[in-house]
Design a protein around this motif. Sequence first.
Motif, mmCIF file in Angstrom:
data_model
loop_
_atom_site.group_PDB
_atom_site.id
_atom_site.type_symbol
_atom_site.label_atom_id
_atom_site.label_comp_id
_atom_site.label_asym_id
_atom_site.label_seq_id
_atom_site.Cartn_x
_atom_site.Cartn_y
_atom_site.Cartn_z
ATOM 1 N N ASN A 1 -14.056 0.890 19.709
ATOM 2 C CA ASN A 1 -13.050 1.202 18.875
ATOM 3 C C ASN A 1 -11.511 0.916 19.635
ATOM 4 O O ASN A 1 -10.954 1.768 19.542
ATOM 5 N N ALA B 1 -6.224 -3.493 15.453
ATOM 6 C CA ALA B 1 -6.135 -2.962 14.054
ATOM 7 C C ALA B 1 -5.099 -3.431 13.138
ATOM 8 O O ALA B 1 -3.921 -3.338 13.712
ATOM 9 N N GLN C 1 -4.380 -0.154 8.594
ATOM 10 C CA GLN C 1 -5.405 0.832 8.944
ATOM 11 C C GLN C 1 -4.478 2.100 9.477
ATOM 12 O O GLN C 1 -5.008 3.189 9.161
ATOM 13 N N GLU D 1 -12.367 0.956 10.529
ATOM 14 C CA GLU D 1 -11.756 0.214 11.466
ATOM 15 C C GLU D 1 -11.763 -1.234 10.968
ATOM 16 O O GLU D 1 -12.774 -2.072 10.690
ATOM 17 N N TYR E 1 -10.133 -5.149 12.147
ATOM 18 C CA TYR E 1 -9.354 -5.748 13.262
ATOM 19 C C TYR E 1 -9.188 -7.221 12.958
ATOM 20 O O TYR E 1 -10.287 -7.670 12.127
#
Length: 771
Positions: free
Chosen positions: A494, A580, A584, A599, A601
């Motif tokens: 992450n 991200a 978020q 998450e 992206y």
Amino acid sequence: MAQLEKILQIFSCFLFCIVFSECSQSSGLTVDYSTNGTYSLLVDGSVWLTNGQTYFYNNGRRFSSADASLKLANTTITSGTDKVGQWQAIQYTYLAGTLTVMASIKTYNLPNLPLVVFSQKYLTDGIGTSAQDPEYVISSFPSFNTRQESDVELGYLGFGGDMAGYNGINMGSWQHSTFMYTGITGGPLVLFDNSSNAMIISPMSQFMAASNRLELFLGELQYGIMGLIDTVPKGYDVDFILYYSDRGINQVIQEWGEFMRMFYNKSPERRNTALTVNYMGYWTDNGAYYYYHTEDGQNYQTTMLDVVKYINQKQIPFKYMQYDSWWYAKGHKRGTVTWTPEADIFPDGFRYLYEQTKLPFGCHNRYWDNQTTYAKYNGGKYNFLSDTYFGLAVPNDAQFWLDLFNMTKQWGQFILYEQDWMNWENDQNKALLTDLTLGRKWLTDMGNGAAAYPDIEIQYCMSYSRHILQSLEVPAVTQARVSEDYHPGGRQWNIGISSMLADAVGLAPFKDTFWTTEQQTGSPYGADTEPLTELNSLLATLSTGPVGPGDGIGYINLTLLMRCCDSTGQILQPNKPATAINDQIKKRAFLSYPGPLGEVYTTHSNVSSLIFGIVMAADLQNVYSLTPSSGWTPGLIPPNSVVYSGTAAVSQLQPFSESSPLQLGQQCTARLFCLFYTSPVLQLGSHTKVILLGELDKWVPMSSKRFRAVAVSDDDVTVELTVNARETVTFNYVTDNDPVRTVVCDNSQSSRPADVTIISIAKSSCTLKFF
């Protein structure tokens, strides 16, 4: 005095009207200050930040505006020109006992440069300035109140801790913040509202000495010089920058980074051409199969030779090897004593290993043990400063680094120096915490040593934000770890937030090694397995940093691995790291905000100004509607785009626009992550619509590393691409509502790459030309 106050207020507004091309305090960023040293920052007419106390330590005492012990001697308005352009400033001259310091607020008379520079300059020597704690600061300007009343609810994102801020990332409500990494481990701070306004605050100079402190009891965030500095010479100055954007969190970080790279002349050339950033290699660091682990009954030399033999048998196009900390001697604090192979590790030395493998290599190094044989105090040739309390040492000798890298060049094609454990080196050498210039010298000496060789690049690992910022002055640093150490089955993929900081200052984010096969018997991690092989492979590729699997012999999943690369091992990357999305981060600050819990992206490829988007979602706990403007900079994704799945056969292309968002939900887990691609709809003639899907067997199907150009005419859409020797490229596209079609560019029988390869959509053909 009242007249001067009025002039200053008018001057304040005037400065920012020039910057934003609007003569109103109700639009964009404005700064308001007065002759008594107070100041505030407003966005769209609403106060975001008001000042806290200004203070300076001197003669063992803190002189502060809060108790009037700090005297404001003079206030002036001035202007000038520097490498950025024309500037204007208000300057406050303070007296802290016998110490005189000038604090200033500077702006630039340039369009589209929305920044404020806060500076401290010591006009006399500071003596006895220590605050007696490394997490404090010995000076405070600027200082911001964290508890001010405001009509605007603000959120914050703070980078902190090691791994480029990964281990100390903190987000939440600014008005209710109770914790944030500051001091030695602190980093840039981003403030934002629930629309698109955002600002970032960070040091602008003296990166290894600049610091900050959050005083929770007072509700103040103070910026100054780190807390154990006991003397500051006359003329020393330190700057802090506040940069604003009305385009969002990702955008303000990127724009701030672009300015900082321009200011420090940090060229992208070395990163763009670095072998380890552009081609995949084999890694042996923590999490890899051969991390402090060899084949049964073998030493490391024979194990590594067997690894390369396996790689060659499988024709895996690794372009380099990474050798971790297991090969050199350690001292009483497990720091490096001598950076040469131990006899039982590589009995025949590095040169022999290189000549047998023919692969360039990178080498890990950790902090220096104070027993190091290189130190003069141990009979060596170089100046090292020993910390007798912690048992570490820091080199203070430019010649040491030149000689060290010259030595490694005698071993073979040495291409990567990985400086790991930077947090330990920083925290456990008191000299680095008490000297204003030693930290910068340590890193610039290292960088200059590497810069003597055009192919040696440096990777920072376990680095604080101060090290990341210092890399702006070190061209040889091309990359930084942005995750915790990999461990099979762990969660360190992450990297969508920490990648923002590294990339902004010109460093390629590195996710660390990973496994491509779930179960690997005999590993040093026991029965641990890796259920997220695909997710790790995907994020490594989308990071735009190194891709370095660490599987054991016989365990490399070649089909999965090659989704990252072309046949030569070149990583088919997007044009920027996956990061991200703003929503978020906002969701962490504003609980009622309609952002994703998890998450999400995004990134993109740019081929001939055509934008092909990429979306990755994992660990989602709610339903979220992603639009082009919420996933990317508004206007980047064209309104006539479609979106399709990257984890299943392409069966449906859905319109993707502000009115037709992509629905993401709880089906997007870590193991069953969601992956989507967007593509613009092209017009061939008056009727036929063309959608380019690219290489569907790659994580980045339309990478600009593969595709050089796309041309659209009335009668055809043509795609120019690179096809390597012995390589076949299968290109996918859709016309109108027909099923997916393919064009095969077959160069499998040639021992040389095609000089030019052109795909014609109208003819559904591929032409390879050799000159």
